[in-house]
Design a protein around this motif. Structure first.
Motif, mmCIF file in Angstrom:
data_model
loop_
_atom_site.group_PDB
_atom_site.id
_atom_site.type_symbol
_atom_site.label_atom_id
_atom_site.label_comp_id
_atom_site.label_asym_id
_atom_site.label_seq_id
_atom_site.Cartn_x
_atom_site.Cartn_y
_atom_site.Cartn_z
ATOM 1 N N ALA A 1 56.200 -27.708 34.956
ATOM 2 C CA ALA A 1 57.212 -26.648 35.020
ATOM 3 C C ALA A 1 57.192 -25.771 33.778
ATOM 4 N N ARG A 2 56.846 -26.349 32.642
ATOM 5 C CA ARG A 2 56.844 -25.584 31.386
ATOM 6 C C ARG A 2 55.738 -24.529 31.330
ATOM 7 N N LYS A 3 54.843 -24.533 32.287
ATOM 8 C CA LYS A 3 53.847 -23.458 32.367
ATOM 9 C C LYS A 3 54.502 -22.142 32.790
ATOM 10 N N SER A 4 55.634 -22.270 33.478
ATOM 11 C CA SER A 4 56.311 -21.075 33.991
ATOM 12 C C SER A 4 57.732 -20.906 33.467
ATOM 13 N N TRP A 5 58.245 -21.961 32.800
ATOM 14 C CA TRP A 5 59.639 -21.928 32.373
ATOM 15 C C TRP A 5 59.776 -22.357 30.915
ATOM 16 N N ASN A 6 60.712 -21.699 30.200
ATOM 17 C CA ASN A 6 61.173 -22.201 28.911
ATOM 18 C C ASN A 6 62.308 -23.169 29.197
ATOM 19 N N ILE A 7 62.169 -24.409 28.762
ATOM 20 C CA ILE A 7 63.115 -25.452 29.156
ATOM 21 C C ILE A 7 63.553 -26.255 27.944
ATOM 22 N N ASP A 8 64.864 -26.357 27.751
ATOM 23 C CA ASP A 8 65.433 -27.300 26.787
ATOM 24 C C ASP A 8 65.873 -28.526 27.584
ATOM 25 N N ALA A 9 65.172 -29.631 27.388
ATOM 26 C CA ALA A 9 65.403 -30.782 28.250
ATOM 27 C C ALA A 9 65.241 -32.081 27.490
ATOM 28 N N ARG A 10 65.794 -33.121 28.061
ATOM 29 C CA ARG A 10 65.513 -34.471 27.580
ATOM 30 C C ARG A 10 65.368 -35.388 28.782
ATOM 31 N N LEU A 11 64.500 -36.369 28.630
ATOM 32 C CA LEU A 11 64.272 -37.379 29.655
ATOM 33 C C LEU A 11 64.897 -38.691 29.207
ATOM 34 N N MET A 12 65.688 -39.288 30.081
ATOM 35 C CA MET A 12 66.342 -40.550 29.761
ATOM 36 C C MET A 12 65.996 -41.592 30.817
ATOM 37 N N PRO A 13 65.755 -42.821 30.401
ATOM 38 C CA PRO A 13 65.444 -43.861 31.388
ATOM 39 C C PRO A 13 66.633 -44.123 32.299
ATOM 40 N N SER A 14 66.333 -44.340 33.557
ATOM 41 C CA SER A 14 67.377 -44.709 34.505
ATOM 42 C C SER A 14 67.954 -46.076 34.137
ATOM 43 N N ARG A 15 69.251 -46.239 34.328
ATOM 44 C CA ARG A 15 69.888 -47.532 34.108
ATOM 45 C C ARG A 15 69.690 -48.458 35.293
ATOM 46 N N VAL A 16 69.157 -47.908 36.387
ATOM 47 C CA VAL A 16 69.090 -48.647 37.643
ATOM 48 C C VAL A 16 67.654 -48.967 38.045
ATOM 49 N N ASP A 17 66.795 -47.957 37.972
ATOM 50 C CA ASP A 17 65.408 -48.102 38.412
ATOM 51 C C ASP A 17 64.507 -48.134 37.184
ATOM 52 N N PRO A 18 63.800 -49.231 36.937
ATOM 53 C CA PRO A 18 62.945 -49.302 35.744
ATOM 54 C C PRO A 18 61.833 -48.263 35.737
ATOM 55 N N ARG A 19 61.505 -47.710 36.882
ATOM 56 C CA ARG A 19 60.475 -46.664 36.947
ATOM 57 C C ARG A 19 61.080 -45.270 36.901
ATOM 58 N N GLY A 20 62.392 -45.177 37.040
ATOM 59 C CA GLY A 20 63.041 -43.885 37.161
ATOM 60 C C GLY A 20 63.465 -43.288 35.827
ATOM 61 N N GLN A 21 63.640 -41.980 35.832
ATOM 62 C CA GLN A 21 64.127 -41.252 34.668
ATOM 63 C C GLN A 21 65.101 -40.174 35.133
ATOM 64 N N ILE A 22 65.984 -39.770 34.236
ATOM 65 C CA ILE A 22 66.899 -38.681 34.537
ATOM 66 C C ILE A 22 66.516 -37.502 33.659
ATOM 67 N N LEU A 23 66.317 -36.379 34.285
ATOM 68 C CA LEU A 23 65.971 -35.159 33.576
ATOM 69 C C LEU A 23 67.247 -34.343 33.383
ATOM 70 N N GLU A 24 67.609 -34.123 32.128
ATOM 71 C CA GLU A 24 68.790 -33.330 31.790
ATOM 72 C C GLU A 24 68.314 -32.033 31.140
#
Length: 213
Positions: free
Chosen positions: A180-203
């Motif tokens: 996405a950063r190829k087309s967008w300027n993004i201020d973001a952070r990735l946080m591990p999911s509390r539920v799914d060990p493979r999942g992440q939350i993109l804020e």
């Protein structure tokens, strides 16, 4: 994480009481009945709905801004995360307006019925996302809806209002962000999911389209 673990998470970290757990119990019953006719969630996930759907949705509540009056949930489907957020807000922030956007009229019928029976403050819009007018929402969420680049296309018109975007993602979250950063300027952070060990939350706190020369 089993149901007891989810209840402890909701009580101790989210801060809800038995009142909210009872709303979620009702939600579970409604899903079970309606899912026989409408594909709201995968049938194999019904037995683990508290872990797979309720807790996964509820963890987004912990990422909301301190002051919030409006939450927009895109592609709400079976009510995740929107109806779970509305159930929590009914106890912890009763004035919060949760708006659920869903293009499938049968799923909207379910969302309307569930919101009414759960007694939550939720508006259901049976519309395509691109037809929703831009407006101020402190949070915009979407779960299992589209790749990040597509989600940013959908929400670009909301960018001037500086919403916080909360997108639960799977193991490919970082690669989606990189693409996405190829087309967008993004201020973001990735946080591990509390539920799914493979999942992440993109804020995402700010985003704008890259202006190519």
């Amino acid at each position: 994480m089993n149901r007891r673990d989810v209840e402890n998470f909701l009580a101790n970290e989210v801060g809800v009481s038995r009142e909210t757990l009872e709303r979620l119990d009702l939600f579970e019953q409604l899903l079970g009945r309606w899912n026989r006719a409408i594909n709201l969630v995968g049938p194999s996930t019904l037995d683990s709905i508290w872990e797979r759907h309720f807790a996964d949705s509820a963890q987004l509540w912990l990422l909301r801004p301190e002051v919030i009056t409006s939450w927009l949930d895109l592609g709400s489907g079976g009510g995740f995360p929107g109806l779970v957020i509305a159930a929590i807000a009914a106890e912890l922030n009763p004035t919060l307006q949760v708006t659920l956007v869903e293009s499938d009229s049968r799923k909207c019928a379910f969302l309307l019925a569930a919101a009414r029976e759960m007694s939550v403050n939720a508006t259901v819009l049976n519309k395509r996302i691109e037809s929703i007018p831009a407006g101020p929402h402190e949070v915009i969420s979407a779960r299992a809806l589209a790749p990040l680049s597509k989600l940013l296309d959908m929400t670009e018109r909301f960018a001037p209002f500086s919403p916080r975007l909360l997108f639960p993602k799977g193991a490919n979250a970082l690669s989606e962000l990189t693409e996405a950063r190829k087309s967008w300027n993004i201020d973001a952070r990735l946080m591990p999911s509390r539920v799914d060990p493979r999942g992440q939350i993109l804020e995402i706190s700010r985003f704008s389209r890259v202006q190519h020369a």
